[in-house]
Design a protein around this motif. Structure first.
Motif, PDB file in Angstrom:
ATOM      1  N   SER A 143      12.924  -7.666   4.716  1.00  0.00           N
ATOM      2  CA  SER A 143      13.236  -8.978   4.150  1.00  0.00           C
ATOM      3  C   SER A 143      11.904  -9.704   4.013  1.00  0.00           C
ATOM      4  CB  SER A 143      14.175  -9.763   5.064  1.00  0.00           C
ATOM      5  OG  SER A 143      14.388 -11.051   4.535  1.00  0.00           O
ATOM      6  N   ASN A 144      11.543 -10.042   2.823  1.00  0.00           N
ATOM      7  CA  ASN A 144      10.221 -10.566   2.473  1.00  0.00           C
ATOM      8  C   ASN A 144       9.674 -11.627   3.432  1.00  0.00           C
ATOM      9  OD1 ASN A 144       7.937 -10.783   0.834  1.00  0.00           O
ATOM     10  ND2 ASN A 144       8.861 -12.392  -0.383  1.00  0.00           N
ATOM     11  N   THR A 145      10.496 -12.562   3.843  1.00  0.00           N
ATOM     12  CA  THR A 145      10.010 -13.684   4.653  1.00  0.00           C
ATOM     13  C   THR A 145      10.467 -13.654   6.108  1.00  0.00           C
ATOM     14  OG1 THR A 145      11.885 -15.028   3.946  1.00  0.00           O
ATOM     15  CG2 THR A 145       9.855 -15.225   2.653  1.00  0.00           C
ATOM     16  N   ASN A 146      11.315 -12.732   6.481  1.00  0.00           N
ATOM     17  CA  ASN A 146      11.875 -12.680   7.824  1.00  0.00           C
ATOM     18  C   ASN A 146      10.835 -12.187   8.830  1.00  0.00           C
ATOM     19  OD1 ASN A 146      13.320 -11.873  10.200  1.00  0.00           O
ATOM     20  ND2 ASN A 146      15.180 -11.696   8.990  1.00  0.00           N
ATOM     21  N   PRO A 147      10.648 -12.882   9.951  1.00  0.00           N
ATOM     22  CA  PRO A 147       9.686 -12.427  10.960  1.00  0.00           C
ATOM     23  C   PRO A 147      10.098 -11.117  11.630  1.00  0.00           C
ATOM     24  CG  PRO A 147      10.835 -14.403  11.723  1.00  0.00           C
ATOM     25  CD  PRO A 147      11.265 -14.163  10.307  1.00  0.00           C
ATOM     26  N   ASN A 148      11.364 -10.710  11.497  1.00  0.00           N
ATOM     27  CA  ASN A 148      11.836  -9.441  12.060  1.00  0.00           C
ATOM     28  C   ASN A 148      11.877  -8.321  11.023  1.00  0.00           C
ATOM     29  OD1 ASN A 148      12.326 -10.564  14.669  1.00  0.00           O
ATOM     30  ND2 ASN A 148      14.141 -11.544  13.811  1.00  0.00           N
ATOM     31  N   SER A 149      11.330  -8.569   9.858  1.00  0.00           N
ATOM     32  CA  SER A 149      11.325  -7.583   8.775  1.00  0.00           C
ATOM     33  C   SER A 149      10.542  -6.338   9.189  1.00  0.00           C
ATOM     34  CB  SER A 149      10.683  -8.208   7.534  1.00  0.00           C
ATOM     35  OG  SER A 149      10.630  -7.261   6.481  1.00  0.00           O
ATOM     36  N   GLU A 150      10.935  -5.193   8.630  1.00  0.00           N
ATOM     37  CA  GLU A 150      10.220  -3.933   8.858  1.00  0.00           C
ATOM     38  C   GLU A 150      10.055  -3.192   7.535  1.00  0.00           C
ATOM     39  OE1 GLU A 150      12.029  -1.449  11.826  1.00  0.00           O
ATOM     40  OE2 GLU A 150      11.905  -3.015  13.366  1.00  0.00           O
ATOM     41  N   GLU A 151       8.889  -2.580   7.375  1.00  0.00           N
ATOM     42  CA  GLU A 151       8.641  -1.706   6.229  1.00  0.00           C
ATOM     43  C   GLU A 151       7.676  -0.621   6.659  1.00  0.00           C
ATOM     44  OE1 GLU A 151       5.825  -3.396   3.089  1.00  0.00           O
ATOM     45  OE2 GLU A 151       6.324  -5.202   4.234  1.00  0.00           O
ATOM     46  N   GLU A 152       7.767   0.516   5.993  1.00  0.00           N
ATOM     47  CA  GLU A 152       6.848   1.618   6.262  1.00  0.00           C
ATOM     48  C   GLU A 152       5.703   1.572   5.256  1.00  0.00           C
ATOM     49  OE1 GLU A 152      10.070   4.898   7.937  1.00  0.00           O
ATOM     50  OE2 GLU A 152       9.033   5.270   6.054  1.00  0.00           O
ATOM     51  N   ILE A 153       4.500   1.772   5.761  1.00  0.00           N
ATOM     52  CA  ILE A 153       3.301   1.828   4.922  1.00  0.00           C
ATOM     53  C   ILE A 153       2.861   3.288   4.873  1.00  0.00           C
ATOM     54  CG2 ILE A 153       0.922   1.063   4.642  1.00  0.00           C
ATOM     55  CD1 ILE A 153       1.682  -1.360   6.459  1.00  0.00           C
ATOM     56  N   TRP A 154       2.841   3.867   3.676  1.00  0.00           N
ATOM     57  CA  TRP A 154       2.476   5.262   3.488  1.00  0.00           C
ATOM     58  C   TRP A 154       1.076   5.345   2.872  1.00  0.00           C
ATOM     59  CZ3 TRP A 154       5.968   9.755   3.613  1.00  0.00           C
ATOM     60  CH2 TRP A 154       7.209   9.469   4.206  1.00  0.00           C
ATOM     61  N   ILE A 155       0.115   5.859   3.639  1.00  0.00           N
ATOM     62  CA  ILE A 155      -1.267   5.989   3.210  1.00  0.00           C
ATOM     63  C   ILE A 155      -1.553   7.473   2.982  1.00  0.00           C
ATOM     64  CG2 ILE A 155      -3.697   5.571   3.794  1.00  0.00           C
ATOM     65  CD1 ILE A 155      -2.090   2.970   3.569  1.00  0.00           C
ATOM     66  N   PRO A 156      -1.995   7.860   1.783  1.00  0.00           N
ATOM     67  CA  PRO A 156      -2.311   9.270   1.526  1.00  0.00           C
ATOM     68  C   PRO A 156      -3.577   9.663   2.277  1.00  0.00           C
ATOM     69  CG  PRO A 156      -2.967   7.946  -0.340  1.00  0.00           C
ATOM     70  CD  PRO A 156      -2.277   7.023   0.621  1.00  0.00           C
ATOM     71  N   ILE A 157      -3.515  10.782   2.993  1.00  0.00           N
ATOM     72  CA  ILE A 157      -4.653  11.204   3.805  1.00  0.00           C
ATOM     73  C   ILE A 157      -4.971  12.681   3.623  1.00  0.00           C
ATOM     74  CG2 ILE A 157      -4.395   9.423   5.591  1.00  0.00           C
ATOM     75  CD1 ILE A 157      -2.879  11.586   7.271  1.00  0.00           C
ATOM     76  N   LYS A 158      -6.166  13.033   4.052  1.00  0.00           N
ATOM     77  CA  LYS A 158      -6.583  14.440   4.138  1.00  0.00           C
ATOM     78  C   LYS A 158      -7.532  14.526   5.323  1.00  0.00           C
ATOM     79  CE  LYS A 158     -10.316  13.831   0.799  1.00  0.00           C
ATOM     80  NZ  LYS A 158     -10.836  14.218  -0.526  1.00  0.00           N
TER      81      LYS A 158
END
Length: 161
Positions: A143-158
């Motif tokens: 939820s964009n503004t919710n302090p309890n919001s969660e999202e996964e950040i996917w960073i391409p790596i090698k």
């Protein structure tokens, strides 16, 4: 801050994209344009949304340029590209090795997590950024503004050479 290291299979997306920079960020316009059309996608896989960035060159945090233009997508995963509703486009993520981090908090605090990834975790890890798609996976807890919001950040790596 410890990520999960995952291998992503090739992933088909359907959505909309825009060129933008961090200095001229039009992410909210992109999502406002995409969300009403999402219901037209009949072959979506689940409800998780992809907020994807495709940089014109290898993303290097230490040389960050807020004026550099990149392509941003608002999309959802689909089974195939057999039916593409008008106004929507398709993209296939190549797949590969990713470091997956959990960001907890509102979108306005995203930069804190992002900075920790690139200034703390990455330099100390055995990995470096790969030149592929970066994205955030926005699930049920997002939820964009919710302090309890969660999202996964996917960073391409090698692995570092």
């Amino acid at each position: 801050m410890t990520p999960e290291i995952r291998i992503l299979a090739e992933t088909k997306l359907m959505g909309k994209h825009m060129k933008m920079s961090y200095a001229n960020n039009t992410t909210s316009q992109l999502w406002k344009s995409f969300m009403p059309t999402k219901k037209l996608i009949s072959n979506a896989i689940g409800s998780n949304l992809h907020s994807m960035q495709i940089y014109p060159t290898l993303f290097q945090y230490e040389n960050f340029n807020p004026n550099l233009e990149f392509t941003k997508w608002a999309a959802i995963e689909v089974t195939n590209f057999n039916v593409i509703p008008e106004g929507l486009e398709t993209y296939t993520i190549k797949g590969g090795l990713y470091a997956v981090f959990l960001h907890q908090g509102p979108a306005s605090a995203f930069y804190v997590t992002f900075t920790k990834i690139f200034t703390d975790w990455l330099p100390k890890s055995e990995y470096e950024v790969d030149d592929r798609e970066h994205f955030e996976l926005l699930g049920e807890k997002y939820s964009n503004t919710n302090p309890n919001s969660e999202e996964e950040i996917w960073i391409p790596i090698k692995l570092k050479k």
